[in-house]
Motif scaffolding. Structure first.
Motif, mmCIF file in Angstrom:
data_model
loop_
_atom_site.group_PDB
_atom_site.id
_atom_site.type_symbol
_atom_site.label_atom_id
_atom_site.label_comp_id
_atom_site.label_asym_id
_atom_site.label_seq_id
_atom_site.Cartn_x
_atom_site.Cartn_y
_atom_site.Cartn_z
ATOM 1 N N THR A 130 -3.045 -3.344 13.308
ATOM 2 C CA THR A 130 -2.636 -3.291 14.715
ATOM 3 C C THR A 130 -1.369 -4.105 14.886
ATOM 4 O O THR A 130 -1.323 -5.295 14.533
ATOM 5 C CB THR A 130 -3.727 -3.868 15.636
ATOM 6 O OG1 THR A 130 -4.918 -3.087 15.482
ATOM 7 C CG2 THR A 130 -3.282 -3.801 17.102
ATOM 8 N N TYR A 131 -0.348 -3.477 15.438
ATOM 9 C CA TYR A 131 0.961 -4.132 15.618
ATOM 10 C C TYR A 131 0.887 -5.149 16.752
ATOM 11 O O TYR A 131 0.507 -4.815 17.874
ATOM 12 C CB TYR A 131 1.999 -3.058 15.944
ATOM 13 C CG TYR A 131 3.428 -3.545 16.061
ATOM 14 C CD1 TYR A 131 3.940 -4.538 15.223
ATOM 15 C CD2 TYR A 131 4.283 -2.981 17.000
ATOM 16 C CE1 TYR A 131 5.251 -4.944 15.317
ATOM 17 C CE2 TYR A 131 5.609 -3.372 17.103
ATOM 18 C CZ TYR A 131 6.087 -4.362 16.266
ATOM 19 O OH TYR A 131 7.388 -4.761 16.355
ATOM 20 N N HIS A 135 0.825 -1.210 0.000
ATOM 21 C CA HIS A 135 0.000 0.000 0.000
ATOM 22 C C HIS A 135 0.860 1.262 0.000
ATOM 23 O O HIS A 135 0.562 2.250 -0.679
ATOM 24 C CB HIS A 135 -0.917 -0.024 1.231
ATOM 25 C CG HIS A 135 -1.962 1.053 1.238
ATOM 26 N ND1 HIS A 135 -1.722 2.338 1.687
ATOM 27 C CD2 HIS A 135 -3.264 1.028 0.822
ATOM 28 C CE1 HIS A 135 -2.817 3.055 1.592
ATOM 29 N NE2 HIS A 135 -3.779 2.298 1.053
ATOM 30 N N ALA A 136 1.963 1.215 0.790
ATOM 31 C CA ALA A 136 2.834 2.393 0.916
ATOM 32 C C ALA A 136 3.888 2.474 -0.178
ATOM 33 O O ALA A 136 4.550 3.515 -0.336
ATOM 34 C CB ALA A 136 3.507 2.383 2.287
ATOM 35 N N GLY A 137 4.088 1.379 -0.914
ATOM 36 C CA GLY A 137 5.097 1.362 -1.960
ATOM 37 C C GLY A 137 6.509 1.313 -1.412
ATOM 38 O O GLY A 137 7.427 1.917 -1.981
ATOM 39 N N VAL A 138 6.684 0.587 -0.291
ATOM 40 C CA VAL A 138 8.011 0.434 0.316
ATOM 41 C C VAL A 138 8.263 -1.047 0.555
ATOM 42 O O VAL A 138 7.392 -1.890 0.329
ATOM 43 C CB VAL A 138 8.118 1.211 1.660
ATOM 44 C CG1 VAL A 138 7.910 2.702 1.437
ATOM 45 C CG2 VAL A 138 7.113 0.669 2.680
ATOM 46 N N GLU A 169 9.788 11.340 6.140
ATOM 47 C CA GLU A 169 8.817 11.323 5.035
ATOM 48 C C GLU A 169 8.358 9.896 4.736
ATOM 49 O O GLU A 169 7.163 9.641 4.541
ATOM 50 C CB GLU A 169 9.444 11.946 3.787
ATOM 51 C CG GLU A 169 8.493 12.016 2.597
ATOM 52 C CD GLU A 169 9.150 12.651 1.378
ATOM 53 O OE1 GLU A 169 8.553 12.587 0.292
ATOM 54 O OE2 GLU A 169 10.268 13.212 1.526
ATOM 55 N N THR A 170 9.304 8.954 4.733
ATOM 56 C CA THR A 170 8.969 7.545 4.492
ATOM 57 C C THR A 170 8.150 6.992 5.645
ATOM 58 O O THR A 170 7.157 6.271 5.440
ATOM 59 C CB THR A 170 10.247 6.718 4.316
ATOM 60 O OG1 THR A 170 11.006 7.242 3.227
ATOM 61 C CG2 THR A 170 9.921 5.255 4.051
ATOM 62 N N ALA A 171 8.576 7.323 6.875
ATOM 63 C CA ALA A 171 7.865 6.833 8.053
ATOM 64 C C ALA A 171 6.423 7.321 8.059
ATOM 65 O O ALA A 171 5.494 6.563 8.384
ATOM 66 C CB ALA A 171 8.585 7.280 9.323
ATOM 67 N N GLU A 172 6.201 8.569 7.670
ATOM 68 C CA GLU A 172 4.847 9.121 7.651
ATOM 69 C C GLU A 172 3.994 8.424 6.596
ATOM 70 O O GLU A 172 2.795 8.152 6.814
ATOM 71 C CB GLU A 172 4.906 10.620 7.379
ATOM 72 C CG GLU A 172 3.544 11.301 7.324
ATOM 73 C CD GLU A 172 2.738 11.126 8.605
ATOM 74 O OE1 GLU A 172 1.495 11.172 8.520
ATOM 75 O OE2 GLU A 172 3.342 10.949 9.698
ATOM 76 N N LYS A 173 4.586 8.097 5.444
ATOM 77 C CA LYS A 173 3.859 7.368 4.399
ATOM 78 C C LYS A 173 3.397 6.008 4.924
ATOM 79 O O LYS A 173 2.253 5.590 4.694
ATOM 80 C CB LYS A 173 4.751 7.188 3.167
ATOM 81 C CG LYS A 173 4.038 6.531 1.989
ATOM 82 C CD LYS A 173 5.021 6.159 0.904
ATOM 83 C CE LYS A 173 5.730 7.370 0.326
ATOM 84 N NZ LYS A 173 6.610 6.990 -0.809
ATOM 85 N N VAL A 174 4.287 5.326 5.653
ATOM 86 C CA VAL A 174 3.941 4.015 6.218
ATOM 87 C C VAL A 174 2.848 4.165 7.273
ATOM 88 O O VAL A 174 1.897 3.377 7.316
ATOM 89 C CB VAL A 174 5.194 3.345 6.821
ATOM 90 C CG1 VAL A 174 4.810 2.086 7.597
ATOM 91 C CG2 VAL A 174 6.193 3.007 5.731
ATOM 92 N N SER A 230 -0.490 4.522 5.682
ATOM 93 C CA SER A 230 -0.982 3.235 5.180
ATOM 94 C C SER A 230 -1.505 2.374 6.321
ATOM 95 O O SER A 230 -2.535 1.692 6.184
ATOM 96 C CB SER A 230 0.126 2.502 4.422
ATOM 97 O OG SER A 230 0.460 3.183 3.227
ATOM 98 N N ILE A 231 -0.807 2.392 7.457
ATOM 99 C CA ILE A 231 -1.251 1.633 8.635
ATOM 100 C C ILE A 231 -2.636 2.102 9.069
ATOM 101 O O ILE A 231 -3.530 1.290 9.339
ATOM 102 C CB ILE A 231 -0.230 1.809 9.792
ATOM 103 C CG1 ILE A 231 1.054 1.050 9.465
ATOM 104 C CG2 ILE A 231 -0.819 1.341 11.117
ATOM 105 C CD1 ILE A 231 2.185 1.328 10.440
ATOM 106 N N ALA A 232 -2.820 3.427 9.108
ATOM 107 C CA ALA A 232 -4.115 3.975 9.515
ATOM 108 C C ALA A 232 -5.202 3.626 8.502
ATOM 109 O O ALA A 232 -6.323 3.263 8.869
ATOM 110 C CB ALA A 232 -4.003 5.489 9.686
#
Length: 343
Positions: free
Chosen positions: A50-51, A14-17, A35-40, A43-45
């Motif tokens: 849930t981790y 979903h995040a393209g990573v 920036e990458t962390a925020e994209k992930v 996608s999580i949201a």
């Protein structure tokens, strides 16, 4: 997405990573660009993921939780300590499980067992009064990191973070002697409590350094609380040679003492000098404001967390002791210097 459980692979797509990037973001690894962390995270949201930290811990064979055992959850000193432990632990990526021993070694043992069953990464323990010397042997044998806090413990293998109770009590005793007092009571604390032992030793030393004989009738043992302070002061006020000053095991006892004095028609700081211990914030607004030996619960909590986290990272390092110096805060409850008649 369908109703099956969302996975890290789904988030990565979903995040393209990459999958590993998602994993590092979940672990809050600092090397991932924001920036990458925020994209992930977006996608999580969006996917409602849930981790599962327990599963992650099993994969890494580590835990991201530490156990904290305190003696009395109602005591503001332990609230300060707990807050600092949680802050320092969170900075290092740990959460804290908090429990209260209520000064019961058997209960403490059960709590420690439960922590081990939950596979905590390490333990911070403020030992209950009466904890036997061998209480932590099997935990150490199993390689479980432990840091003792607040109360000294007779095991040189363990890290320790606490206060100079001996020096603080000696300082408070000599303060009262400097005001002209010679009959100084020591009120509260249980006989086997190592903090009381240190404070009582400081009281003895303060008297001895000024050539004042110790009178055992002026020392009262009790489980420290507001109500025990009332009983303690009543015990010494029945003596034929009453004290003129009282050094209390902690601020709770001192507050109870001041209440009992007022009920007897005596004004703390005028008819009787009173000094507490711990430096609770409430001591500033008692009537009169309470002189107290200031200890630093937040610093001790931070030290204990740092020592434990360091021990988790380096199990072979030499044991470390951090002892914070106490500060005497003089307020109105100490009273003015006595005159030549001891009044």
């Amino acid at each position: 997405m369908d109703k099956r459980r969302i996975t890290i692979n789904d988030i990565a797509a979903h995040a393209g990573v990459s999958r590993s990037t998602v994993s590092l973001v979940l672990q809050k690894h600092p090397r991932i660009p924001e920036e990458t962390a925020e994209k992930v995270r977006q996608s999580i949201a969006a996917l409602g993921y849930t981790y599962n930290r327990n599963a992650a811990n099993l994969r890494r064979r580590t835990s991201q939780a530490i156990g904290l055992v305190i003696n009395d959850i109602r005591n503001p000193f332990f609230a300060q300590l707990t807050s600092a432990v949680e802050e320092r632990a969170a900075e290092a990526g740990y959460m804290v499980y908090l429990v209260e021993s209520a000064e019961q070694p058997a209960r403490q043992e059960r709590l420690l067992e439960s922590f081990i069953e939950h596979d905590v990464a390490g333990l911070i323990v403020c030992a209950a009064t009466g904890t036997p010397p061998q209480a932590f042997d099997r935990f150490l044998a199993a390689g479980i990191p432990i840091c003792m806090a607040v109360r000294p413990y007779p095991d040189a293998r363990l890290d320790f973070a606490g206060s100079d109770n001996y020096g603080g009590a000696k300082m408070a005793t000599q303060h009262l002697i400097d005001l002209g007092h010679r009959r100084i009571a020591f009120l509260g604390g249980e006989r086997e409590n190592p903090v009381r032992i240190d404070r009582l030793a400081g009281y003895f030393s303060g008297l001895d350094a000024r050539g004042i004989a110790f009178d055992p009738a002026l020392v009262v043992e009790s489980r420290p609380s507001l109500t025990s302070g009332v009983a303690d002061v009543n015990a010494v006020m029945r003596l034929e040679a009453r004290p003129t000053a009282m050094l209390c095991y902690n601020d709770f006892v001192a507050m109870g003492v001041m209440h009992a004095l007022r009920c007897a028609g005596l004004t703390p700081g005028e008819h009787m000098a009173v000094v507490g211990f711990d430096g609770m914030p409430e001591t500033e607004i008692t009537h009169p404001p309470l002189s107290t030996v200031q200890l630093y619960g937040r610093k001790i909590g931070s030290d204990a967390a740092e020592l434990l986290i360091s021990r988790i990272g380096d199990p072979a390092r030499p044991p470390t002791r951090r002892v914070e110096q106490a500060t005497l805060i003089v307020r109105a409850s100490s009273g003015r210097p006595l005159n030549a008649n001891g009044e």
